[in-house]
Each structure stands twice: as structure tokens, then as C-alpha cells.
Write an enzyme that holds these catalytic residues in place. Structure first.
Site: not given
Ligand code: NAD
Ligand code: GLY
Length: 369
Positions: A122, A144, A186, A228, A238, A242, A246, A249, A253, A267
Site C-alpha cells: 500500500r 503522475k 516539452e 512545473k 489536475e 494543472r 496539456n 497534448h 495524444h 510523444h
Molecule cells: P522512455 O522512457 O521510453 O526512454 C526513451 C528511450 O531512451 C528508451 O529506449 C530508453 O532506454 C532510452 N534512454 C533513457 N535514458 C537514456 C540515456 N540517458 N541514454 C541513452 N538512452 C536512454 O521515453 P521517455 O520519453 O523518457 O518517456 C515516455 C513515457 O513517459 C511515456 O510512456 C509517457 O506516457 C510518459 N510520460 C509520463 C508523464 C507523467 O507525468 N508521468 C509525462 C509525460 C510523459
Molecule cells: N505531464 C502533464 C502533467 O504532469 O500534468
């Protein structure tokens, strides 16, 4: 040199530490948070090969033991199957409530590890060590966490704040340029939504942020995190402001959904096109100057980001397909499409009840380009 920002959320407040080489000092930062049980480090295969060794050496030097969980790279890891495997792996280590999950990686690792941290016993402690630009400026901050379902992306998750974010900007040196650019979309978003001066600075220094490293990159990460952090502190779950995060987005999306999340469109690439479309719609509705919309497009194009659907290597369908995909976005409220629109660069606002004909006009123009 590192600098510390604060996310102000009462008893859930935490620091974001930003600096080059921080992983080598992670042990010292984590020691005050670690309980008696080993840390639970979650990462992916690529990041493990590049940066896990340094993290483990730093933990070792601080006298901290850890278990490691290495996931396959990519969006497919944000699945029920990987969540189950991770949770059972964590439980096998006999954690206690004071155990800490450490996410070392991009948004995929951070999102999955965050869900696991929120569920195991939990709720375990949670620390983010983001290694992509997107994760450093966006996903690691704000709490998030989510995995994907057959019904859509990020539909299963929780608001679950980390206790610390360590953003080692030096890790971005190993990140492929395409991923750095996607994260940069971003960064631009923060200028466009609330800080015209920052956008103007990015017009000048964008390439240095993306390719140069050093102080320009650190400055951009700090400015983005500060923007942020302020928004999250004002509206953690949100209910209102917040949603400004977006910007771009709703379009983005829809583009990602139509491209089926198969890696053809990242993305941040979808967000870049979405930012251009959000300003085009704002101009079409007479809310902002056409020159502002043109300026947004010019800057994103100048650094090498896609600015129209024609720049993306994916078949997205027609106007109706994109509008239908927008309608399935989880941010739809009471059946209405909500957009973040702008009165100008640095002046975004939440708009609802958008005139569908203006939206169709902007999309039809876009798809015929
Ligand atoms: P990712 O985590 O898939 O990383 C992209 C690629 O880069 C992967 O292949 C990874 O192995 C590689 N990588 C990571 N760090 C590296 C480094 N330092 N050197 C070399 N390679 C490296 O992609 P991302 O763009 O970081 O994240 C995308 C995800 O984030 C999506 O699932 C999206 O939904 C999510 N997201 C979440 C939020 C949130 O608020 N939680 C906000 C925006 C996006
Ligand atoms: N990525 C949008 C948020 O964190 O609200």
C-alpha cells in the site's frame, strides 16, 4: 555544481536536484531516505548498460545495498504483465513500508516504477532519477504514474509523489538526438504556456540546450522544473490550472493514438505538432496573432522538430479520425473537448466548448498541407 528546487505540497513536499554528474553522488542524497531494507532500483536494459554501474557504485560508497530490476526498453513495459512481474519481484525481496523504489530511466521506467511503489504494501518510498530530457522536465516531476490498458494509454495509475528527484543532466549526453529533441518539445511548452521571456531565450539558445550540454541545458531543465513545480503545487490532482501542462497534448495524444504507439511517432514529436496546432487554432479563433502561431512553428522547425502531420512517418487518417481520437482522450470532461489555447506566446488558458467548425478548418488545412 547542482541546484535544488522545491515542490511545495505540504507533507508530500520534495526536492528536485539538478546537476551534471549527480548519479555519482546519488548515494549521499539517498542515504537520509533509505530504510533498513535494500533500495529497489528499477531501470531498463539500455539505461542499465549506460548508467546503472555508476549508480550502484555510488550507493555502495554510501553503504546502501540494493536489488535491481531491469525491464525491456520501450512503451510496451508499461503493461499489467510487467507491473505484476515487478511487484512480485519486489515482494520477493521482503520489503518493509520504509523500503524505497528508485526509478532510474525515462518516463516509461518512472511511470511503471511509480505505480509499483504506490501499490506494494500500500505504498513504499519512491525516488526518481530521470535520464531522458522528457523525464527530467516533465514525467519525473509532479507525481503522475500510470501504465497502459487495452483501452488506452496511461489509463491505470495514481498520483503518487516521489520523495526526491535527482536529475543528472550529464546522463543526457548518451541520449539519442531524436529523444533529446522530443524532450525539448516539452521545454518549449513551458515558455509557450506561461513564460514569453523563456521562449525568447530558447529561440536564441535552443540548439545549445539540445546539443551543447553545459549551463544552457541545466538552465532549461531548472526553468522547466520550476514552472512545473509551481503548477503542481497549485493543483496537484489536475482540478484546474494543472491542465495548462496539456498545451499541445489534446492534438498530440490524438496523433499518438492514430499512430498506434508503435515508436513511429515519439510523444514529444506529437506534442511539437500539437503545439503548432494549438496556436493555429488559437489564431483561427481570433484569440492570438497569426504571427505568434508562425513564430512557434518557426522555432520548432528550426531545431529540427516535426511541425505538421506531413513531417511524421505515420498514417493518421482524416479530420474525423483525429477528432474522434481527441474525444477518447482521458481529459474529456462531460463529453466536451477541452483545449489549452493561447492569447499569445506565454499566455495559455483552459478553453472549453470549442467551435467544432474552427477545429475542422484547422485540421483540414493541416491534412491538405
Ligand atoms: P522512455 O522512457 O521510453 O526512454 C526513451 C528511450 O531512451 C528508451 O529506449 C530508453 O532506454 C532510452 N534512454 C533513457 N535514458 C537514456 C540515456 N540517458 N541514454 C541513452 N538512452 C536512454 O521515453 P521517455 O520519453 O523518457 O518517456 C515516455 C513515457 O513517459 C511515456 O510512456 C509517457 O506516457 C510518459 N510520460 C509520463 C508523464 C507523467 O507525468 N508521468 C509525462 C509525460 C510523459
Ligand atoms: N505531464 C502533464 C502533467 O504532469 O500534468
Amino acid at each position: 555544481m547542482s541546484q535544488i528546487l522545491r515542490v511545495d505540497l505540504g507533507e508530500r513536499s520534495y526536492d528536485i536536484v539538478v546537476g551534471d554528474g549527480l548519479i555519482d553522488r546519488a548515494g549521499a542524497h539517498l542515504a537520509p531516505l533509505a530504510g533498513p531494507r535494500p533500495l529497489l532500483v528499477v531501470t531498463d536494459e539500455t539505461v542499465a548498460s549506460l548508467h546503472l554501474g555508476r549508480l550502484e557504485a555510488s550507493l555502495d560508497a554510501a553503504g546502501l545495498a540494493c536489488h535491481r530490476f531491469v525491464l525491456p526498453d520501450g512503451e510496451a513495459s508499461k503493461s499489467f504483465a510487467q507491473l505484476q512481474a515487478l511487484l512480485e519481484g519486489i515482494l520477493e525481496t521482503e520489503p518493509e513500508r520504509s523500503s524505497v523504489v528508485v526509478a532510474l530511466g525515462g518516463g516509461v521506467v518512472g511511470d511503471l516504477a511509480g505505480v509499483a511503489a504506490s501499490l506494494a504494501l500500500r505504498g513504499l518510498g519512491f525516488v526518481q532519477i530521470p535520464t531522458t530530457l522528457l523525464a527530467q522536465v516533465d514525467s519525473a516531476v509532479g507525481g503522475k504514474t500510470a501504465i497502459n490498458s487495452g483501452y488506452g494509454k496511461n489509463l491505470v495509475g495514481a498520483f503518487y509523489q516521489p520523495k526526491l528527484v535527482l536529475s543528472d543532466t550529464g546522463t543526457l549526453d548518451t541520449l539519442p538526438r531524436r529523444e533529446r529533441l522530443a524532450g525539448y518539445a516539452e521545454v518549449v511548452k513551458y515558455g509557450l504556456l506561461g513564460d514569453r521571456v523563456f521562449f525568447e531565450w530558447l529561440e536564441d539558445k535552443g540548439n545549445a540546450v539540445i546539443d551543447g550540454g553545459g549551463e544552457a541545458r541545466d538552465h532549461a531543465v531548472r526553468k522547466s522544473c520550476a514552472a512545473k513545480a509551481a503548477i503542481v503545487a497549485a493543483d496537484e490532482t489536475e482540478q484546474g490550472v494543472r491542465a495548462l501542462l496539456n498545451l499541445g497534448h489534446t492534438f498530440g495524444h490524438a496523433i499518438e493514438a492514430r499512430a498506434r504507439y508503435d515508436g513511429a511517432v515519439l510523444h514529444g514529436e506529437a506534442v511539437a505538432v500539437g503545439l503548432v496546432l494549438a496556436f493555429a487554432l488559437s489564431a483561427e479563433l481570433g484569440l492570438c496573432a497569426r504571427e505568434d502561431a508562425a513564430r512557434v512553428r518557426r522555432h520548432l522547425r528550426a531545431v529540427g522538430l516535426p511541425v505538421s502531420v506531413a513531417d511524421l512517418s505515420a498514417e493518421l487518417g482524416g479530420t474525423d479520425d483525429l477528432i474522434a481520437a481527441m474525444g477518447r482522450d482521458k481529459k474529456v470532461r462531460s463529453g466536451e473537448l477541452n483545449f489549452i489555447l493561447a492569447r499569445g506566446i506565454g499566455d495559455a488558458f483552459i478553453a472549453s466548448g470549442i467551435d467544432r467548425s474552427a477545429l475542422e478548418c484547422v485540421l483540414a488545412h493541416e491534412l491538405s498541407a
